[in-house]
Design an enzyme around this catalytic site. Structure first.
Site, PDB file in Angstrom:
ATOM      1  CE  LYS A  41      -3.158  -2.284   3.303  1.00  0.00           C
ATOM      2  NZ  LYS A  41      -2.261  -3.325   3.854  1.00  0.00           N
ATOM      3  CD  GLU A  98       8.107  -0.725  -3.391  1.00  0.00           C
ATOM      4  OE1 GLU A  98       7.368   0.059  -2.765  1.00  0.00           O
ATOM      5  OE2 GLU A  98       8.350  -1.865  -2.998  1.00  0.00           O
ATOM      6  CG  ASP A  99       6.913   2.248   0.061  1.00  0.00           C
ATOM      7  OD1 ASP A  99       7.655   1.416  -0.508  1.00  0.00           O
ATOM      8  OD2 ASP A  99       6.184   1.939   1.019  1.00  0.00           O
ATOM      9  CG  ASP A 102      15.297  -1.645   3.732  1.00  0.00           C
ATOM     10  OD1 ASP A 102      16.316  -1.003   3.972  1.00  0.00           O
ATOM     11  OD2 ASP A 102      14.732  -2.358   4.594  1.00  0.00           O
ATOM     12  CG  ASP A 158       3.354   0.132   7.359  1.00  0.00           C
ATOM     13  OD1 ASP A 158       4.108  -0.028   6.375  1.00  0.00           O
ATOM     14  OD2 ASP A 158       3.038  -0.790   8.125  1.00  0.00           O
ATOM     15  NE  ARG A 164      -0.039   1.372   5.059  1.00  0.00           N
ATOM     16  CZ  ARG A 164       0.977   0.596   4.679  1.00  0.00           C
ATOM     17  NH1 ARG A 164       1.964   1.115   4.002  1.00  0.00           N
ATOM     18  NH2 ARG A 164       0.996  -0.686   4.982  1.00  0.00           N
TER      19      ARG A 164
END
Ligand code: IMP
Ligand code: MG
Length: 174
Positions: A41, A98-99, A102, A158, A164
């Site tokens: 999300k 993408e957020d 990593d 989140d 979020r």
């Protein structure tokens, strides 16, 4: 009650950077239609703002949801598809949104899945990049901000499904 949150990137800085990224993308995709594919999300907030700023090229959108097995703040590398795309991507210019990248394991899995569906092109765009934690090499085409090795929240990101909706990127202090 939101705990103590230290601001890392302000709302203004994010908005400004998204407009810059959109200009670059519009230029690169000149005369092409781009299909944005958001990874649920977390990428939703970034993708909506990016899509609105891409006002010079035709844009379509789809979403995919994946989940990694294991602890919530650490990616184990095993990924499973929870929601697949609604439409095929054959011959489309796909931009994965993408957020954060990593370890790189999630995006590598998605990249492999989608590459097999014969898109015309396949690129990656991420709001945040945390290169210090990378475990596998991934070719990222557009990066909003490179950040240090800290767990961040807000603008889609989140902690246990919370935060979020913060309009900025922050770090939770213990
Ligand atoms: P990767 O597979 O390790 O690259 O992890 C990518 C996913 O892990 C992201 O899409 C986020 O959902 C989550 N993630 C990684 N770092 C953070 C963070 O600092 N805050 C919140 N979520 C994160
Ligand atoms: Mg995510």
């Amino acid at each position: 009650m939101t705990g103590d949150i230290k601001t890392l990137i302000t709302e203004h800085e994010i908005n400004k950077r998204i407009r810059e990224m959109a200009q670059l993308i519009s230029h690169d995709y000149h005369n092409k239609q781009v299909k944005l594919i958001g990874i649920l999300k977390g990428a939703v907030f970034f993708m909506v703002d990016l899509a609105k700023a891409l006002n010079e090229i035709p844009v379509t959108m789809d979403f995919m949801d994946v989940s990694s097995y294991g602890a919530s703040t650490c990616t184990s590398g095993e990924v499973r598809v929870l929601k697949d795309l609604d439409e095929p991507i054959e011959n489309e210019h796909v931009l994965l949104v993408e957020d954060i990248i990593d370890t790189g394991l999630t995006i590598r899995f998605i990249l492999k899945q989608l590459a097999g569906r014969n898109p015309a092109s396949l690129k990656i765009c991420t709001l945040l990049d945390k290169p210090s934690r990378r475990e596998v090499e991934v070719p990222i085409d557009y990066i909003g901000f490179t950040i240090p090795n800290e767990f961040v929240i807000g603008f889609g990101l989140d902690y246990d499904q919370r935060y979020r909706n913060l309009p900025y990127i922050g770090v939770l202090s213990e």
